[in-house]
Design an enzyme around this catalytic site. Structure first.
Site, short mmCIF file in Angstrom:
data_model
loop_
_atom_site.label_atom_id
_atom_site.label_comp_id
_atom_site.label_asym_id
_atom_site.label_seq_id
_atom_site.Cartn_x
_atom_site.Cartn_y
_atom_site.Cartn_z
N PRO A 2 -1.61 3.63 -12.44
CA PRO A 2 -2.89 4.32 -13.02
C PRO A 2 -3.63 4.98 -11.69
O PRO A 2 -4.06 4.39 -10.84
CB PRO A 2 -3.72 3.08 -13.67
CG PRO A 2 -2.76 1.96 -13.61
CD PRO A 2 -1.62 2.18 -12.51
N GLU A 3 -4.10 6.26 -11.94
CA GLU A 3 -4.59 6.72 -11.13
C GLU A 3 -6.31 7.29 -11.89
O GLU A 3 -6.36 6.72 -13.01
CB GLU A 3 -4.16 8.36 -10.74
CG GLU A 3 -2.76 8.05 -10.13
CD GLU A 3 -1.93 9.20 -9.77
OE1 GLU A 3 -2.80 10.10 -9.43
OE2 GLU A 3 -0.84 9.32 -9.97
N HIS A 96 3.73 -11.83 -18.09
CA HIS A 96 2.86 -11.03 -17.58
C HIS A 96 1.48 -10.90 -17.93
O HIS A 96 0.84 -10.09 -17.22
CB HIS A 96 3.72 -9.81 -17.23
CG HIS A 96 4.83 -9.57 -16.55
ND1 HIS A 96 5.46 -10.41 -15.40
CD2 HIS A 96 6.10 -9.39 -17.27
CE1 HIS A 96 6.53 -10.18 -15.30
NE2 HIS A 96 7.28 -9.55 -16.49
N ARG A 115 4.14 -6.54 -11.80
CA ARG A 115 4.35 -6.35 -10.35
C ARG A 115 3.23 -7.26 -9.66
O ARG A 115 3.18 -7.31 -8.52
CB ARG A 115 4.31 -4.98 -9.77
CG ARG A 115 5.71 -4.39 -10.47
CD ARG A 115 5.91 -2.91 -9.92
NE ARG A 115 6.26 -2.77 -8.22
CZ ARG A 115 6.21 -1.71 -7.73
NH1 ARG A 115 6.06 -0.72 -8.19
NH2 ARG A 115 6.25 -1.57 -6.48
N ARG A 158 -6.45 17.73 11.17
CA ARG A 158 -5.41 16.64 10.83
C ARG A 158 -4.11 17.21 10.66
O ARG A 158 -4.00 18.42 10.01
CB ARG A 158 -6.18 16.24 9.55
CG ARG A 158 -7.61 15.80 9.22
CD ARG A 158 -7.61 14.20 10.19
NE ARG A 158 -6.60 13.51 9.38
CZ ARG A 158 -7.64 12.49 8.52
NH1 ARG A 158 -8.61 12.53 8.42
NH2 ARG A 158 -6.62 11.52 7.97
#
Length: 277
Positions: A2-3, A96, A115, A158
């Site tokens: 999820p972002e 889970h 996970r 950078r």
DNA sequence: CTTATGGCCTGTCAGC
DNA sequence: TGCTGACAGGCCATAA
């Protein structure tokens, strides 16, 4: 997984289903997440009301009564679902389903994370700014602090790939691998280009496409590539709008050239070798 | 300071 | 069919 758009979509759904409710009981089946859930978690969270739900970067912030805030991070594979009597169809996953919060209307919030890269942490609301996880985060990409001038300055000198900088939470908070790829495709910039070689004009492109892509994804309820699910267990719909992510060897929607995939900073990066420079 | 790397976990899928 | 290895949307610690 999820972002920002997925967490924001989740936040908006939980506002409808969980805000104003009281946590009447809590249970932990597996405390070993990214950090082990504290021993006193259940004692401290029980009895508190959910007053507000905010988001910072990919963190969900449940503002609880009594000046406590529950920090939730979904890691790679986490989901927080709301299960009421009318959503009995959501299957239990004993392996889970790590944590369960029972609410005063008979529904429950269930945290599932195969996970276990996620985070569930109760913090003092008055000390949020100094919480390790939130300290040092860059500006929210949808707010004014993230603009062409800021991004241009942040990229100077950078040598790292521009995609890696977009995913660096200290530069801008909330973008992960999928959206970094999608944003750069729309800017026609290769993910591997050194950040310092981005022009002022391109910094403007990146800032505006970032806002557009994230806002559109939120409107679509986020992206489900593998296993993201919203608070009702439904997948996000933005996956259908992905232009490059996961499309290796398939024709570019703009020019037909096969999409390439190469690894940058241990993450797969998808791009069109003809459209992006 | 910046950049690169490995580790944390389990599930899934491709290839043999 | 079963095994093995690679890989997965995140973050952090460590080293160079």
């Amino acid at each position: 997984m999820p972002e920002l758009p997925e967490v924001e979509s989740l936040r908006r759904m939980l506002l409808e289903s969980a805000r104003g409710r009281k946590i009447v009981a809590a249970a932990i089946r597996e405390p070993r997440l990214r950090r082990t859930v504290a021993d006193d978690f259940i004692r401290k969270i029980t009895g508190r009301g959910i007053d507000a739900i905010d988001r910072r970067a990919k963190y969900l912030l449940l503002r609880l009564s009594g000046a406590a805030t529950l920090l939730v991070h979904l890691g790679m594979s986490g989901s927080l679902t709301h299960r009421g009597k009318d959503f009995a169809d959501l299957e239990f996953d004993p392996a889970h389903d790590h944590l369960r919060l029972e609410l005063d209307d008979g529904s429950a919030l269930v945290y599932n994370d195969p996970r276990r890269f996620g985070l569930m942490k109760l913090v003092d609301s008055f000390e949020l700014d100094s919480v390790q996880e939130l300290r040092g985060l860059g500006p929210e990409p949808l707010e004014d602090g993230f603009n062409p001038g800021y991004l241009f300055r942040a990229t100077r000198r950078r040598r790292a790939a521009i995609k890696n900088l977009l995913m660096d939470q200290r530069i801008v908070a909330g973008i992960g691998n999928i959206y970094a790829c999608e944003i750069l495709f729309r800017c026609r910039i290769r993910p591997g280009r050194a950040a310092g070689r981005i022009t002022r004009r391109e910094a403007g492109l990146i800032a505006s496409h970032t806002k557009r892509v994230l806002a559109n994804a939120i409107g679509d309820g986020g992206t489900t590539f593998r296993n993201y699910r919203d608070s009702r267990g439904q997948p996000g719909r933005f996956a259908a709008r992905l232009q490059v992510y996961g499309r290796e060897d398939q024709p570019c929607y703009a020019c037909g050239t096969p999409i390439k995939c190469r690894v940058l900073g241990q993450r797969s990066s998808f791009y069109c070798p003809k459209c992006q420079h």
